[in-house]
Design a protein around this motif. Structure first.
Motif, short mmCIF file in Angstrom:
data_model
loop_
_atom_site.label_atom_id
_atom_site.label_comp_id
_atom_site.label_asym_id
_atom_site.label_seq_id
_atom_site.Cartn_x
_atom_site.Cartn_y
_atom_site.Cartn_z
N GLN A 167 0.82 -1.21 0.00
CA GLN A 167 0.00 0.00 0.00
C GLN A 167 0.85 1.26 0.00
O GLN A 167 0.50 2.26 -0.61
CB GLN A 167 -0.94 -0.01 1.21
N GLU A 168 1.99 1.23 0.69
CA GLU A 168 2.89 2.38 0.70
C GLU A 168 3.40 2.67 -0.72
O GLU A 168 3.48 3.83 -1.15
CB GLU A 168 4.05 2.13 1.66
N HIS A 171 0.58 4.21 -2.81
CA HIS A 171 0.37 5.63 -2.48
C HIS A 171 1.48 6.50 -3.05
O HIS A 171 1.22 7.58 -3.58
CB HIS A 171 0.31 5.81 -0.96
N ARG A 172 2.72 6.04 -2.96
CA ARG A 172 3.85 6.86 -3.43
C ARG A 172 3.89 6.94 -4.96
O ARG A 172 4.21 7.99 -5.52
CB ARG A 172 5.17 6.29 -2.91
N VAL A 185 11.28 2.84 0.55
CA VAL A 185 10.30 2.48 1.58
C VAL A 185 10.97 1.67 2.69
O VAL A 185 10.75 1.92 3.89
CB VAL A 185 9.12 1.70 0.97
N ASP A 231 12.87 4.04 4.85
CA ASP A 231 12.00 4.89 5.66
C ASP A 231 11.43 4.13 6.86
O ASP A 231 11.33 4.69 7.96
CB ASP A 231 10.87 5.46 4.81
N PHE A 232 11.08 2.89 6.66
CA PHE A 232 10.60 2.09 7.79
C PHE A 232 11.73 1.86 8.80
O PHE A 232 11.51 1.92 10.01
CB PHE A 232 10.04 0.75 7.32
N CYS A 243 -1.10 -3.80 5.74
CA CYS A 243 -1.60 -2.84 4.76
C CYS A 243 -2.10 -1.55 5.41
O CYS A 243 -2.83 -1.59 6.40
CB CYS A 243 -2.74 -3.47 3.96
N GLU A 244 -1.70 -0.43 4.84
CA GLU A 244 -2.05 0.92 5.28
C GLU A 244 -1.28 1.39 6.53
O GLU A 244 -1.56 2.46 7.06
CB GLU A 244 -3.56 1.09 5.50
N SER A 285 1.98 2.93 7.73
CA SER A 285 3.04 3.72 7.11
C SER A 285 4.24 3.87 8.04
O SER A 285 4.18 3.49 9.21
CB SER A 285 2.50 5.12 6.79
N PRO A 286 5.34 4.45 7.53
CA PRO A 286 6.46 4.75 8.44
C PRO A 286 6.05 5.62 9.63
O PRO A 286 6.60 5.47 10.73
CB PRO A 286 7.45 5.47 7.52
N HIS A 300 3.25 5.47 11.27
CA HIS A 300 2.66 4.55 12.26
C HIS A 300 3.76 3.81 13.02
O HIS A 300 3.71 3.69 14.25
CB HIS A 300 1.75 3.53 11.57
#
Length: 291
Positions: free
Chosen positions: A13-14, A17-18, A42, A45-46, A269-270, A272-273, A275
């Motif tokens: 999902q990330e 979105h990107r 990604v 970033d995580f 899913c959904e 993000s970093p 979160h």
């Protein structure tokens, strides 16, 4: 206070979105091909957010998902691409093995003797470059048996993550008891619940804690799994993100899991970093150590 392994969040999902691209049935695999380097961004970033384990973008790379597409002959190449994207991330690394055919659809999974070698092929491609194998979104007892048997052939630690009903955390998506799924993977190095509603995770943990191995959870941020998403070759735009799924709200759930003894926590899913960063900050503030 406990040592907590913090997983990353929802890669697919990330990426969607990107990239801003229209989702396809190949999902994160298509984005990885169309936007080289985005998967690595990604992952980084995580990791910067606090994740201590990064998971390969290989969930949906299966022969059956590639059949009939322009990537049909790129099975090995796509795995190599995903491994390259994660190579420089400064965390432990887990190889993701998603369900054959389709997520949540235990009713259309191939028979055991067909499924095991398919899962084993992926595990053996991934294992030399990684620290562990994580079998994700396991929806039935038969799925659990097949993917665990296949993953074990790679000689690395194997974690198994089950997906449960969004209304009852003690029941697999197949309708079978979660406890039966856990029993089917006796010998796994960890058991988890993933890609399920965060509200039912506490019920799931009550089952997982009896396995005698580390356990935990990483939930999704979808409103519900819709009938459209259970159709043939679905795309993720058949699902809606929850409007209440803020980093603070998700971290509240995650902290309750830690309070119940979960030592592996992350997001699906959904998630993000942002979160993951909120969870990392809250865990550290509570005196937990991230490992």
């Amino acid at each position: 206070m406990a040592d907590i392994t913090l997983l990353d969040g929802g890669m697919g999902q990330e990426l969607i979105h990107r990239a801003g691209d229209r989702p396809t049935p190949l999902w994160s695999t298509q984005v990885m091909v169309d936007h080289p380097g985005m998967v690595a961004d990604v992952h980084r970033d995580f990791a910067a957010a606090g994740a201590t384990v990064s998971t390969t973008n290989t969930y949906a790379i299966h022969h059956d998902r590639l059949e009939g597409t322009e990537m049909e002959d790129r099975f090995a190449d796509l795995h190599a691409m995903a491994l390259q994207e994660i190579a420089d991330v400064p965390t432990r690394k887990a190889g993701a093995i998603g369900p054959l055919v389709q997520s949540y659809r235990a009713d259309i999974a191939p028979p055991h003797d067909v499924a095991v070698p398919k899962y084993a092929e992926i595990a053996q491609i991934l294992a030399p470059s990684l620290d562990l194998i994580i079998c994700e979104t396991v929806a039935s007892v038969a799925h659990a048996r097949a993917v665990f048997e296949g993953a074990k052939t790679a000689g690395k630690p194997v974690w198994v993550a089950f997906t449960v009903s969004d209304r009852d955390g003690t029941v697999l998506r197949s309708g079978e008891p979660l406890s039966d799924g856990v029993a089917a993977v006796a010998g796994a190095d960890a058991v988890l619940v993933n890609c399920s509603a965060p509200e039912v995770i506490l019920q799931s943990l009550e089952v997982l804690k009896d396995a005698g191995v580390p356990y935990g959870a990483y939930a999704n941020g979808f409103e519900q799994i819709t009938e459209d998403f259970l159709g043939h070759k679905p795309t993720v735009n058949a699902l809606n993100a929850r409007r209440d799924f803020t980093p603070e709200v998700y971290a509240d759930h995650a902290m309750s899991w830690a309070d119940q003894g979960a030592t592996i926590i992350g997001g699906c899913c959904e998630v993000s970093p942002a979160h993951i960063a909120e969870i990392a900050n809250r865990l550290r503030a509570a005196g937990h150590r991230l490992i």
